[in-house]
Motif scaffolding. Structure first.
Motif, PDB file in Angstrom:
ATOM      1  N   MET A   1       1.014  -1.331   0.004  1.00 20.20           N
ATOM      2  CA  MET A   1       0.085  -0.035  -0.065  1.00 20.20           C
ATOM      3  C   MET A   1       0.817   1.116  -0.074  1.00 20.20           C
ATOM      4  N   VAL A   2       0.053   2.352  -0.181  1.00 21.78           N
ATOM      5  CA  VAL A   2       0.784   3.645  -0.474  1.00 21.78           C
ATOM      6  C   VAL A   2       0.155   4.742   0.523  1.00 21.78           C
ATOM      7  N   LEU A   3       0.730   5.603   1.258  1.00 24.79           N
ATOM      8  CA  LEU A   3      -0.029   6.613   1.783  1.00 24.79           C
ATOM      9  C   LEU A   3       0.547   7.802   0.925  1.00 24.79           C
ATOM     10  N   ASP A   4      -0.275   8.694   0.617  1.00 25.22           N
ATOM     11  CA  ASP A   4      -0.172  10.029  -0.305  1.00 25.22           C
ATOM     12  C   ASP A   4      -0.682  11.078   0.311  1.00 25.22           C
ATOM     13  N   LYS A   5      -0.226  12.155   0.087  1.00 25.55           N
ATOM     14  CA  LYS A   5      -0.633  13.525   0.858  1.00 25.55           C
ATOM     15  C   LYS A   5      -0.570  14.601  -0.233  1.00 25.55           C
ATOM     16  N   SER A   6      -1.442  15.453   0.061  1.00 28.68           N
ATOM     17  CA  SER A   6      -1.789  16.760  -0.691  1.00 28.68           C
ATOM     18  C   SER A   6      -1.737  17.863   0.240  1.00 28.68           C
ATOM     19  N   MET A   7      -1.041  18.865  -0.194  1.00 29.92           N
ATOM     20  CA  MET A   7      -1.028  20.275   0.671  1.00 29.92           C
ATOM     21  C   MET A   7      -1.951  21.219  -0.043  1.00 29.92           C
ATOM     22  N   ASP A   8      -2.550  20.878  -1.427  1.00 30.20           N
ATOM     23  CA  ASP A   8      -3.393  22.018  -1.851  1.00 30.20           C
ATOM     24  C   ASP A   8      -4.613  21.510  -2.149  1.00 30.20           C
ATOM     25  N   HIS A   9      -5.323  20.982  -1.106  1.00 27.65           N
ATOM     26  CA  HIS A   9      -6.667  20.577  -1.353  1.00 27.65           C
ATOM     27  C   HIS A   9      -6.952  19.556  -2.461  1.00 27.65           C
ATOM     28  N   GLY A  10      -6.085  18.750  -2.822  1.00 29.56           N
ATOM     29  CA  GLY A  10      -6.152  17.685  -3.647  1.00 29.56           C
ATOM     30  C   GLY A  10      -5.827  17.914  -5.012  1.00 29.56           C
ATOM     31  N   ARG A  11      -5.436  19.022  -5.326  1.00 30.58           N
ATOM     32  CA  ARG A  11      -4.961  19.523  -6.648  1.00 30.58           C
ATOM     33  C   ARG A  11      -3.664  18.679  -7.129  1.00 30.58           C
ATOM     34  N   SER A  12      -2.712  18.503  -6.317  1.00 33.35           N
ATOM     35  CA  SER A  12      -1.541  17.890  -6.402  1.00 33.35           C
ATOM     36  C   SER A  12      -1.087  16.681  -5.415  1.00 33.35           C
ATOM     37  N   TRP A  13      -0.681  15.609  -5.526  1.00 30.27           N
ATOM     38  CA  TRP A  13      -0.352  14.635  -4.544  1.00 30.27           C
ATOM     39  C   TRP A  13       1.083  14.408  -4.600  1.00 30.27           C
ATOM     40  N   GLN A  14       1.395  13.611  -3.809  1.00 27.12           N
ATOM     41  CA  GLN A  14       2.878  13.066  -3.569  1.00 27.12           C
ATOM     42  C   GLN A  14       2.843  12.115  -2.578  1.00 27.12           C
ATOM     43  N   PRO A  15       3.779  11.076  -2.979  1.00 27.22           N
ATOM     44  CA  PRO A  15       3.683   9.783  -1.772  1.00 27.22           C
ATOM     45  C   PRO A  15       4.174  10.184  -0.332  1.00 27.22           C
ATOM     46  N   TYR A  16       3.779  10.029   0.571  1.00 30.25           N
ATOM     47  CA  TYR A  16       4.272  10.240   1.907  1.00 30.25           C
ATOM     48  C   TYR A  16       5.057   9.027   2.542  1.00 30.25           C
ATOM     49  N   GLN A  17       4.390   7.688   2.249  1.00 29.26           N
ATOM     50  CA  GLN A  17       5.255   6.740   2.591  1.00 29.26           C
ATOM     51  C   GLN A  17       4.741   5.349   1.987  1.00 29.26           C
ATOM     52  N   PHE A  18       5.884   4.524   1.504  1.00 30.11           N
ATOM     53  CA  PHE A  18       5.401   3.147   0.993  1.00 30.11           C
ATOM     54  C   PHE A  18       5.457   2.032   1.717  1.00 30.11           C
ATOM     55  N   TYR A  19       4.749   1.102   1.756  1.00 29.39           N
ATOM     56  CA  TYR A  19       4.425   0.084   2.568  1.00 29.39           C
ATOM     57  C   TYR A  19       4.301  -1.431   1.745  1.00 29.39           C
ATOM     58  N   ALA A  20       5.288  -2.288   1.818  1.00 32.52           N
ATOM     59  CA  ALA A  20       5.204  -3.459   1.549  1.00 32.52           C
ATOM     60  C   ALA A  20       6.111  -4.702   2.159  1.00 32.52           C
ATOM     61  N   ASP A  21       5.615  -5.866   1.725  1.00 26.36           N
ATOM     62  CA  ASP A  21       6.268  -6.970   2.634  1.00 26.36           C
ATOM     63  C   ASP A  21       7.589  -7.191   1.863  1.00 26.36           C
ATOM     64  N   ASP A  22       7.546  -6.616   0.747  1.00 28.11           N
ATOM     65  CA  ASP A  22       8.939  -6.799  -0.181  1.00 28.11           C
ATOM     66  C   ASP A  22       8.919  -5.469  -0.940  1.00 28.11           C
ATOM     67  N   CYS A  23       9.905  -4.613  -0.308  1.00 31.28           N
ATOM     68  CA  CYS A  23       9.821  -3.206  -0.783  1.00 31.28           C
ATOM     69  C   CYS A  23      10.531  -3.216  -2.318  1.00 31.28           C
ATOM     70  N   LEU A  24      11.501  -3.868  -2.421  1.00 31.88           N
ATOM     71  CA  LEU A  24      12.546  -4.013  -3.664  1.00 31.88           C
ATOM     72  C   LEU A  24      11.553  -4.435  -4.747  1.00 31.88           C
ATOM     73  N   ASP A  25      10.816  -5.390  -4.386  1.00 34.72           N
ATOM     74  CA  ASP A  25       9.783  -6.388  -5.248  1.00 34.72           C
ATOM     75  C   ASP A  25       8.571  -5.469  -5.998  1.00 34.72           C
ATOM     76  N   ALA A  26       7.898  -4.655  -4.661  1.00 33.31           N
ATOM     77  CA  ALA A  26       6.824  -3.983  -5.074  1.00 33.31           C
ATOM     78  C   ALA A  26       7.178  -2.612  -5.605  1.00 33.31           C
ATOM     79  N   PHE A  27       8.127  -2.002  -5.353  1.00 30.24           N
ATOM     80  CA  PHE A  27       8.376  -0.565  -5.239  1.00 30.24           C
ATOM     81  C   PHE A  27       9.817  -0.179  -5.800  1.00 30.24           C
TER      82      PHE A  27
END
Ligand SMILES: *[C@@H]1O[C@H](CO)[C@@H](O)[C@H](O)[C@H]1NC(C)=O
Ligand SMILES: *[C@@H]1O[C@H](CO)[C@@H](O)[C@H](O)[C@H]1NC(C)=O
Ligand SMILES: *[C@@H]1O[C@H](CO)[C@@H](O)[C@H](O)[C@H]1NC(C)=O
Ligand SMILES: *[C@@H]1O[C@H](CO)[C@@H](O)[C@H](O)[C@H]1NC(C)=O
Ligand SMILES: *[C@@H]1O[C@H](CO)[C@@H](O)[C@H](O)[C@H]1NC(C)=O
Ligand SMILES: *[C@@H]1O[C@H](CO)[C@@H](O)[C@H](O)[C@H]1NC(C)=O
Ligand SMILES: [Ca+2]
Length: 520
Positions: free
Chosen positions: A151-177
C-alpha cells in the motif's frame, strides 16, 4: 513579598504545564498601565478523524451489494461471515473507519473479496479536511483480518490538486516499488524528510497480533527533540531553519492506496479467494490546525475547521492581514526565540518574497526575488510593464497588473499608474489600440487619405476605409479631383464598357475634328 514570589512561581509552573505557544497574548502590567504582550501561538492537537470527509474508490468496492460471503486467513474453512449492505448489522460502510466504538464492539469498513483474481484488488481511501493541518503524533490505521501486503500513503497540501507519496508499505519493498526497505530509525537529521518504503507493517504476523499500520511522526520528531521529546525547543528551532521540515508534516488531504491485501504469509491460493479483502476499523490522525502561529484555537464553523486568528490576521489559516491593516503585511509567526516565539506582525517584503539580503555598501536590507511582478526594496513597486491594481492591497498577489500596451500603437510597453500607455502619433486609448480622429488603423495609425469631413472624395468617388478614394472611371487623383479627359490627354486609353454611348460618340467626333485640323 514571599507570597508574591510563590504566586509568580505558581504562574510559571502553570504556564509550563499548559505548554508552549498556547497563548497568543497576555495582559502585562507596566509603569504605564496594562498592555498586551503578543506571542506566537498554535491550537492544541485534535483527533482529526472526527472532522474528515472520506471517499472510497472505485465505486462498488465496499462489500454487501449484492450480499457476499467471506472467509478468514487463519481458518479458510470458516466462511460463515456475511456482508450485506441492506442489513445494518451486517453492513460495513466507510464511516465505520472514523466512528467512536462503544462497548468494545469493533466496527469496520470492508471491501468485496478478490474473486476477480488475477486482476488486482485495488481501493483508494481519500480523506479531506478543507484545512491545512500539521501532524502532531503518529497516523495509525487499524486493519481487521490482516494488513495489506502492498500500500501507499499519499498526501496533498493544496486541497487535492496535486499529490505526493508520503510513505510506501510492502512486505517486499524491492519487489513492489524497487526501493530498498528503510525504517524511520534509520533516518538522520539530514534526511528526515525523505520518503521511504518500510516493510515493518506489511509482513504477516497473524491477523490478531498486530493490526496497525503507522506513519511515524513521534520517531521523526525524536531525531531533533530527543527520545522522550524532552527538547521540543530544538525541534521548533529546526522547523524555523529547515523550510521543508514544517511542510513535511503539513497536509490538507491524505489518501491510502491499497494495492494488495493480506495473503496470510503464503502464496495466493486461487481455490479460496474469499479470504482476500481489505477491512479497516479505525484511522487515527492526531494533528493540529495550521494557523501560521497566529491562533490558539481552531473551531468547526459551518462544517469546516477554521483558525480563530489573532495578531490582526485573518483567513482560513490566518494567512492574510485583516482589512484595515494594509500598512503592515503578513508574515507567519516564528517559534523563535523560545519559549514564546514572535508573532511577526510586520514583514518588510509585503508577502512577495521571504528572502531579504543586506547590501553592505548601501547599508540597507532589501527583499530578494520579489514575486507577483513586484520590485523594490520592500517589493512595494510594480515591475516595468505593470501597474498598481487600485483595488488590491499591497500584499495581494494581484497587486500588479500587466500594462498590455498595444505594440504597434505605443512607444514602449510601460504605462502610468492608472494603466495608460504612451501612444505614438495618431494613436489613442489606454492601450494605444485606437486612432485619433483623422487617422485610420492599419498595423498602427496613419493619417486619413479621405474621409467624410475635410477630405471628401470628389466627382462621385467613394472613400474606402479612409485609405483611398475609389474613383469613377473618368476621374483620377487622390481625391478623384482630376478628369481623365482633360485637354491634351488621351481619354480613350481608359476606355471601358461603362462609357456611355454619348460620350463615346462625342470623343470620336472630337478626335476626328482634331485629326482633320492637324492634317491641314
Ligand atoms: C487511486 O488513485 C490513483 C491516483 O489518483 C489513481 O491513479 C488510481 O486509478 C486510483 N485507484 C482506484 C482504484 O480508484
Ligand atoms: C472550505 O473552507 C472555506 C473556508 O472555511 C469555505 O469558504 C469553503 O466553502 C469550504 N469548501 C467546502 C467544499 O466546504
Ligand atoms: C539517512 O542518513 C543516514 C546517515 O547519514 C543513513 O544511514 C541512512 O541510510 C539514510 N536514510 C535514507 C532513507 O536515505
Ligand atoms: C491589532 O490591532 C489593534 C488595533 O489597532 C492593536 O491595538 C493591536 O496592537 C494589534 N495587534 C497586533 C498584534 O499587532
Ligand atoms: C485587482 O485586485 C483584485 C483584488 O485582489 C482582484 O480581484 C482583481 O482581479 C485584480 N484585477 C486584475 C485586473 O488583476
Ligand atoms: C495616466 O495617463 C492618463 C492619460 O494620459 C491620464 O489621464 C492620467 O491622469 C494618468 N494617471 C496618472 C496617475 O498619472
Ligand atoms: Ca470503527
Amino acid at each position: 513579598m514571599l507570597l508574591q514570589a510563590v504566586l509568580l512561581l505558581l504562574l510559571r509552573c502553570l504556564a509550563s504545564t499548559l505548554g508552549q505557544y498556547d497563548l497568543c497574548k497576555s495582559l502585562v502590567s507596566t509603569d504605564e498601565g496594562s498592555v498586551w504582550e503578543h506571542y506566537a501561538c498554535q491550537p492544541s492537537p485534535m483527533s482529526m478523524k472526527d472532522y474528515m470527509r472520506i471517499k472510497v474508490d472505485p465505486p462498488g468496492i465496499t462489500c454487501g451489494n449484492p450480499p457476499e460471503r467471506f472467509c478468514t486467513l487463519e481458518n479458510p474453512y470458516l466462511c460463515s461471515d456475511e456482508c450485506d449492505a441492506s442489513n445494518p448489522d451486517l453492513a460495513h460502510p466507510p464511516q465505520l473507519m472514523q466512528d467512536r466504538e462503544r462497548n468494545g464492539l469493533i466496527t469496520y469498513w470492508q471491501t468485496v473479496t478478490w474473486r476477480r483474481h488475477p486482476k488486482p484488488l485495488l481501493a483508494n481511501i481519500t480523506m479531506s479536511w478543507n484545512k491545512s493541518l500539521e501532524l502532531t503524533d503518529d497516523i495509525q490505521i487499524t486493519f481487521e483480518y490482516g494488513r495489506p501486503t502492498i500500500m501507499v500513503l499519499d498526501k496533498s497540501m493544496d486541497h487535492g490538486r496535486s499529490w505526493q507519496p508520503y510513505q510506501f508499505y510492502a512486505d517486499d519493498c524491492l519487489d513492489a516499488f524497487d526501493m530498498h526497505p528503510k525504517q524511520v530509525r534509520d533516518l538522520s537529521p539530514a534526511n528526515l524528510t525523505r520518503v521511504i518504503c518500510t516493510e515493518q507493517y506489511s509482513r504477516w504476523v497473524g491477523s490478531k497480533n498486530d493490526k496497525n499500520v503507522k506513519f511515524e511522526v513521534k520517531a521523526r520528531f525524536a531525531v531533533f527533540a530527543g527520545p522522550r521529546l524532552q527538547n521540543m525547543d530544538n525541534l521548533y528551532t529546526r522547523m524555523e531553519s529547515m523550510k521543508g521540515l514544517r511542510d513535511f508534516f503539513t497536509f490538507t488531504n491524505l489518501r491510502l492506496r491499497l494495492l494488495q491485501p493480506a495473503l496470510g504469509g503464503t502464496y495466493i491460493q486461487k481455490d479460496n479467494l474469499l479470504k482476500y479483502f481489505y477491512a479497516i476499523s479505525n484511522i487515527e490522525i492526531p494533528a493540529r490546525c495550521k494557523c501560521n502561529l497566529h491562533a490558539s484555537q481552531c473551531l468547526l464553523i459551518d462544517g469546516n475547521l477554521q483558525c480563530q486568528c489573532e495578531h490582526n490576521t485573518t483567513g482560513q489559516d490566518c494567512q492574510r492581514c485583516k482589512k484595515g491593516f494594509k500598512a503592515k503585511s503578513w508574515k507567519e509567526g516564528s517559534y523563535l526565540p523560545p519559549p514564546n516565539g514572535t508573532p511577526n506582525t510586520y514583514c518588510e517584503c509585503n508577502g512577495h518574497s521571504n528572502r531579504c539580503s543586506y547590501i553592505d555598501y548601501l547599508n540597507i536590507v532589501t527583499c530578494v526575488s520579489c514575486k507577483h511582478n513586484t520590485r523594490g526594496q520592500n517589493c512595494q513597486h510594480c515591475r516595468l510593464g505593470y501597474f498598481r491594481n487600485a483595488s488590491a492591497e499591497l500584499d495581494d498577489e494581484n497587486v500588479c497588473i500587466e500594462c498590455n500596451c498595444n505594440q504597434l500603437g505605443s512607444v514602449h510597453d510601460r504605462c502610468n499608474n492608472t494603466g495608460f500607455c504612451q501612444c505614438k502619433d495618431g494613436a489613442m486609448g489606454a492601450k494605444c489600440d485606437d486612432c485619433l480622429p483623422g487617422f485610420y488603423w492599419k498595423q498602427g495609425c496613419y493619417p486619413n487619405v479621405c474621409d467624410e469631413e475635410m477630405l471628401l472624395c470628389q466627382n462621385g468617388g467613394t472613400c474606402y476605409l479612409n485609405q483611398k478614394c475609389i474613383c469613377p472611371p473618368e476621374f483620377k487623383g487622390v481625391l478623384c479631383q482630376h478628369s481623365r479627359c482633360e485637354a491634351g490627354k488621351d481619354c480613350n486609353s481608359a476606355s471601358s464598357p461603362l462609357l456611355s454611348m454619348a460620350t463615346l460618340l462625342l470623343c470620336t467626333l472630337l478626335t476626328y475634328t482634331l485629326a482633320t485640323l492637324t492634317h491641314h
